[in-house]
Design a protein around this motif. Structure first.
Motif, PDB file in Angstrom:
ATOM      1  N   LEU A   1     -46.145   7.440  -3.751  1.00 62.86           N
ATOM      2  CA  LEU A   1     -46.521   6.281  -2.945  1.00 62.86           C
ATOM      3  C   LEU A   1     -46.336   5.024  -3.786  1.00 62.86           C
ATOM      4  N   ARG A   2     -45.593   4.055  -3.261  1.00 65.77           N
ATOM      5  CA  ARG A   2     -45.361   2.805  -3.997  1.00 65.77           C
ATOM      6  C   ARG A   2     -45.686   1.614  -3.123  1.00 65.77           C
ATOM      7  N   LYS A   3     -46.429   0.651  -3.677  1.00 67.16           N
ATOM      8  CA  LYS A   3     -46.668  -0.613  -2.979  1.00 67.16           C
ATOM      9  C   LYS A   3     -45.482  -1.523  -3.290  1.00 67.16           C
ATOM     10  N   THR A   4     -44.680  -1.788  -2.261  1.00 66.18           N
ATOM     11  CA  THR A   4     -43.428  -2.518  -2.476  1.00 66.18           C
ATOM     12  C   THR A   4     -43.450  -3.952  -1.969  1.00 66.18           C
ATOM     13  N   THR A   5     -44.367  -4.233  -1.057  1.00 62.31           N
ATOM     14  CA  THR A   5     -44.414  -5.587  -0.508  1.00 62.31           C
ATOM     15  C   THR A   5     -45.826  -5.906  -0.039  1.00 62.31           C
ATOM     16  N   SER A   6     -46.162  -7.174  -0.067  1.00 64.27           N
ATOM     17  CA  SER A   6     -47.501  -7.585   0.378  1.00 64.27           C
ATOM     18  C   SER A   6     -47.469  -8.123   1.805  1.00 64.27           C
ATOM     19  N   THR A   7     -46.295  -8.131   2.423  1.00 65.05           N
ATOM     20  CA  THR A   7     -46.184  -8.659   3.780  1.00 65.05           C
ATOM     21  C   THR A   7     -46.410  -7.544   4.792  1.00 65.05           C
ATOM     22  N   VAL A   8     -47.295  -7.799   5.735  1.00 67.23           N
ATOM     23  CA  VAL A   8     -47.570  -6.841   6.809  1.00 67.23           C
ATOM     24  C   VAL A   8     -47.682  -7.594   8.119  1.00 67.23           C
ATOM     25  N   ASN A   9     -47.573  -6.869   9.223  1.00 67.96           N
ATOM     26  CA  ASN A   9     -47.764  -7.488  10.532  1.00 67.96           C
ATOM     27  C   ASN A   9     -49.226  -7.923  10.676  1.00 67.96           C
ATOM     28  N   LYS A  10     -49.453  -8.972  11.442  1.00 70.22           N
ATOM     29  CA  LYS A  10     -50.818  -9.483  11.585  1.00 70.22           C
ATOM     30  C   LYS A  10     -51.687  -8.591  12.469  1.00 70.22           C
ATOM     31  N   THR A  11     -51.081  -7.915  13.412  1.00 69.59           N
ATOM     32  CA  THR A  11     -51.817  -6.953  14.230  1.00 69.59           C
ATOM     33  C   THR A  11     -50.890  -5.775  14.512  1.00 69.59           C
ATOM     34  N   ILE A  12     -51.394  -4.565  14.288  1.00 70.65           N
ATOM     35  CA  ILE A  12     -50.574  -3.391  14.550  1.00 70.65           C
ATOM     36  C   ILE A  12     -51.191  -2.577  15.674  1.00 70.65           C
ATOM     37  N   GLU A  13     -50.344  -1.898  16.431  1.00 71.82           N
ATOM     38  CA  GLU A  13     -50.784  -1.023  17.510  1.00 71.82           C
ATOM     39  C   GLU A  13     -50.279   0.387  17.224  1.00 71.82           C
ATOM     40  N   ILE A  14     -51.174   1.374  17.236  1.00 71.34           N
ATOM     41  CA  ILE A  14     -50.793   2.748  16.933  1.00 71.34           C
ATOM     42  C   ILE A  14     -51.500   3.690  17.909  1.00 71.34           C
ATOM     43  N   ASP A  15     -50.732   4.608  18.477  1.00 75.57           N
ATOM     44  CA  ASP A  15     -51.289   5.686  19.287  1.00 75.57           C
ATOM     45  C   ASP A  15     -51.529   6.877  18.358  1.00 75.57           C
ATOM     46  N   LEU A  16     -52.793   7.253  18.145  1.00 76.94           N
ATOM     47  CA  LEU A  16     -53.150   8.317  17.210  1.00 76.94           C
ATOM     48  C   LEU A  16     -53.568   9.600  17.922  1.00 76.94           C
ATOM     49  N   ALA A  17     -53.098   9.777  19.152  1.00 76.22           N
ATOM     50  CA  ALA A  17     -53.447  10.987  19.896  1.00 76.22           C
ATOM     51  C   ALA A  17     -53.030  12.243  19.146  1.00 76.22           C
TER      52      ALA A  17
ATOM     53  N   ILE B   1     -55.541   3.253  -0.656  1.00 70.88           N
ATOM     54  CA  ILE B   1     -55.707   2.620  -1.973  1.00 70.88           C
ATOM     55  C   ILE B   1     -54.452   1.861  -2.366  1.00 70.88           C
ATOM     56  N   VAL B   2     -53.292   2.503  -2.224  1.00 70.94           N
ATOM     57  CA  VAL B   2     -52.034   1.844  -2.603  1.00 70.94           C
ATOM     58  C   VAL B   2     -51.810   0.597  -1.757  1.00 70.94           C
ATOM     59  N   SER B   3     -52.125   0.670  -0.468  1.00 73.09           N
ATOM     60  CA  SER B   3     -51.921  -0.490   0.413  1.00 73.09           C
ATOM     61  C   SER B   3     -52.772  -1.681  -0.005  1.00 73.09           C
ATOM     62  N   LEU B   4     -53.944  -1.415  -0.591  1.00 71.60           N
ATOM     63  CA  LEU B   4     -54.870  -2.482  -0.982  1.00 71.60           C
ATOM     64  C   LEU B   4     -54.662  -2.951  -2.420  1.00 71.60           C
ATOM     65  N   CYS B   5     -53.766  -2.278  -3.151  1.00 67.98           N
ATOM     66  CA  CYS B   5     -53.507  -2.630  -4.551  1.00 67.98           C
ATOM     67  C   CYS B   5     -52.360  -3.633  -4.677  1.00 67.98           C
ATOM     68  N   GLU B   6     -52.074  -4.007  -5.931  1.00 68.51           N
ATOM     69  CA  GLU B   6     -50.986  -4.933  -6.219  1.00 68.51           C
ATOM     70  C   GLU B   6     -49.629  -4.289  -5.960  1.00 68.51           C
ATOM     71  N   VAL B   7     -48.636  -5.133  -5.666  1.00 70.09           N
ATOM     72  CA  VAL B   7     -47.262  -4.658  -5.586  1.00 70.09           C
ATOM     73  C   VAL B   7     -46.884  -4.044  -6.933  1.00 70.09           C
ATOM     74  N   GLY B   8     -46.272  -2.880  -6.894  1.00 66.09           N
ATOM     75  CA  GLY B   8     -45.927  -2.170  -8.127  1.00 66.09           C
ATOM     76  C   GLY B   8     -46.804  -0.956  -8.385  1.00 66.09           C
ATOM     77  N   THR B   9     -47.929  -0.866  -7.651  1.00 64.50           N
ATOM     78  CA  THR B   9     -48.805   0.305  -7.788  1.00 64.50           C
ATOM     79  C   THR B   9     -48.052   1.566  -7.354  1.00 64.50           C
ATOM     80  N   GLU B  10     -48.288   2.653  -8.074  1.00 69.06           N
ATOM     81  CA  GLU B  10     -47.571   3.903  -7.797  1.00 69.06           C
ATOM     82  C   GLU B  10     -48.498   5.096  -8.041  1.00 69.06           C
ATOM     83  N   ILE B  11     -48.692   5.918  -7.012  1.00 69.05           N
ATOM     84  CA  ILE B  11     -49.493   7.133  -7.132  1.00 69.05           C
ATOM     85  C   ILE B  11     -48.650   8.319  -6.664  1.00 69.05           C
TER      86      ILE B  11
END
Length: 409
Positions: free
Chosen positions: A272-288, A226-236
Motif C-alpha cells: 500500500l502506497r500513499k501517492t497523492t493527497s488529492t481526493v474527491n470532496k464527496t464519494i458515493e459507494i454501494d457497499l452491498a 492508516i496509509v490514506s491518513l498518512c503523508e505521501v510516500g508512506t508504504e505498508i
C-alpha cells in the motif's frame, strides 16, 4: 481495557505487517473439515471466532455457547441440523440472542430439520436435534445476510441429494457467496450459480487436500485507512494476500484509490502506497457486497475531511451492534456531521475533529479497529479495546509496530 492512542512521531511510515488468516475463510474451511476430515488447513485465523467455531464443532451433545460469533451461530445451526445423533442447544451472548436466525431455521426446517426455539421465536437460543436431511430444494430471500446462504451451501455436499437453493429478489453480498462456492470447488465439490439459482451436488467423500487460508481483507482495511491518513510516500506491505482473492472486501484496493492509496501485488503480498493527497470532496459507494468495510471507509473520510454517501448497508443493523447507529453516535462525539437511515450513511465534509474523545465499541471489534487510525489526526481513547480479539487479536501489537503510542489508561 481502555486504551489511549496517539500518532507516531513520524507519520511517513514504511513497514511490513503479517496478518492472520481470514476469519471468513477459516470458519468455512473448519466446517468443511468437520464434514471431510481429509482436509488440512494452513494459516488458520487466530481470532476468537475461529476458536469458538473449532470448539463448537467438537461438541456432540449439550450447550454450545458461541458468545459474539455470528458466523459460528449461522454455520453451526446448519451443521448440527444435518448431523444425525447430535443434539445441542446453540446459544451466545445477550446481543446474539437479539440477532435473528428465523430465515435460516425456516429454510432448514423446510429441508426436514428438527429445530425449536428455547425462548423467543426467531432468535437464539435454539435446540437442534440432528437428523438426515433428504429434501434438496429450498428458497431464501436474496437480500439477507450471505451467512445464512453460505451456511446452507457448506453442508449441501453432505446432504444425500445435494441442494438446489433459489434466491428470491435482488442478491446482496455476492462475493461472500462466491467465496463459499470457490472453497467448495477447491476441495472438489461441484456446484453452479446461474441467475438466482445455486446448485451443489452431493459428495460423500473427498481425497486428502491441504488448503491455505488467505489473510483477512477486512483486517487489511485498517491499514488502508492508516496509509490514506498518512503523508505521501508512506508504504505498508501486508501479507499474505492474493490479487485474485475470494474475499469481497478485496474491493478495498479499488475504493482506496479515491483516497490516494495505490495497491501493488507481489507474491502473496500487497504493498500500500500513499501517492497523492488529492481526493474527491464527496464519494458515493454501494457497499452491498462488502458491508464490513463501511466503518473503516467512513472513518477514513472523516479523517481526510471529505464527505461520503454509503449505500447497501441494510445488514449492518443486525451485526455485533447496530453499526449504523453506533457510527452516528461515536463520530458525532468527534464532531462529524453524520446522518443514517436503516441502510444508508451520509457524512458531510468537515475539518473539525474533537480531541481526547473516548470511543465506545459496543462489543464490536470493527468499531475499535476502524476508529484507531484517527489517532493520526487527534488523540483518542478506545473503550473495551480487547474486543479486537474477535477477529484480530494482534491488532494493538501491530499498531505499536507502526510506532503508534498505545497506552492503557
Amino acid at each position: 481495557m481502555k486504551l489511549h492512542l496517539s500518532a507516531p512521531s513520524n507519520t511517513l511510515i514504511k513497514t511490513e505487517v503479517k496478518i492472520t488468516g481470514s476469519k471468513s475463510e477459516s470458519n468455512r474451511l473448519l466446517l468443511l473439515q468437520a464434514l471431510y476430515p481429509a482436509i488440512t488447513i494452513n494459516n488458520l485465523s487466530n481470532s476468537d471466532d475461529a476458536e469458538v467455531m473449532q470448539k463448537g464443532l467438537k461438541i456432540e451433545k449439550g450447550v454450545v455457547d458461541i458468545h459474539h460469533a455470528g458466523t459460528a451461530m449461522r454455520f453451526l445451526t446448519a451443521y448440527f441440523a444435518s448431523q444425525e445423533n447430535k443434539e445441542v442447544v446453540l446459544t451466545g451472548s445477550k446481543r446474539m440472542t437479539e440477532r435473528p436466525i428465523k430465515v435460516l431455521v425456516d429454510a432448514l426446517r423446510e429441508l426436514g430439520a428438527d429445530i425449536t426455539y428455547e425462548n423467543n421465536e426467531g432468535y437464539p437460543p435454539i435446540k437442534i436435534k440432528g437428523k438426515k436431511l433428504v429434501q434438496n430444494k429450498v428458497s431464501l430471500p436474496a437480500n439477507i445476510s450471505s451467512q445464512y446462504i453460505s451456511a446452507l451451501l457448506l453442508v449441501a455436499p453432505k446432504l444425500e441429494n445435494g441442494l438446489e437453493l433459489e434466491l428470491i429478489g435482488e442478491i446482496t453480498s455476492v462475493p461472500y457467496i462466491k467465496m463459499t462456492l470457490g472453497l467448495l470447488t477447491q476441495i472438489g465439490v461441484e456446484s453452479s450459480f446461474n441467475g438466482n439459482t445455486i446448485k451443489v451436488l452431493p459428495q460423500e467423500t473427498l481425497p486428502a487436500a491441504t488448503l491455505v487460508v488467505e489473510s483477512d481483507w477486512s483486517s487489511a482495511s485498517y491499514f488502508y485507512s492508516i496509509v490514506s491518513l498518512c503523508e505521501v510516500g508512506t508504504e505498508i506491505t501486508l501479507s499474505a494476500y492474493n490479487k485474485n482473492s475470494l474475499q469481497g472486501d478485496s474491493v478495498l484496493a479499488e475504493i482506496y484509490k479515491d483516497f490516494g492509496v495505490e495497491s501493488t501485488f507481489g507474491e502473496h503480498q500487497v504493498i500500500l502506497r500513499k501517492t497523492t493527497s488529492t481526493v474527491n470532496k464527496t464519494i458515493e459507494i454501494d457497499l452491498a457486497n462488502a458491508p464490513d468495510i463501511a466503518q473503516t471507509i467512513v472513518v477514513s473520510c472523516f479523517g481526510l475531511g471529505i464527505g461520503c454517501y454509503l449505500t447497501g448497508l441494510h445488514t449492518l443493523k443486525i451485526k455485533e451492534t447496530d453499526r449504523l447507529e453506533a457510527l452516528k453516535e461515536e463520530l458525532g462525539k468527534l464532531g462529524a456531521p453524520i446522518s443514517v437511515t436503516d441502510k444508508t450513511l451520509t457524512l458531510k465534509p468537515s475539518d473539525k475533529i474533537n480531541k481526547d474523545i473516548a470511543i465506545d465499541t459496543y462489543n464490536d471489534h470493527r468499531m475499535a479497529m476502524a476508529f484507531a487510525p484517527l489517532a493520526l489526526k487527534t488523540s483518542l481513547y478506545i473503550n473495551d479495546a480487547e474486543v479486537v480479539s474477535k477477529s484480530y487479536p494482534d491488532f494493538w501489537k501491530d499498531m505499536e509496530s507502526l510506532k503508534f503510542q498505545v497506552q492503557t489508561s
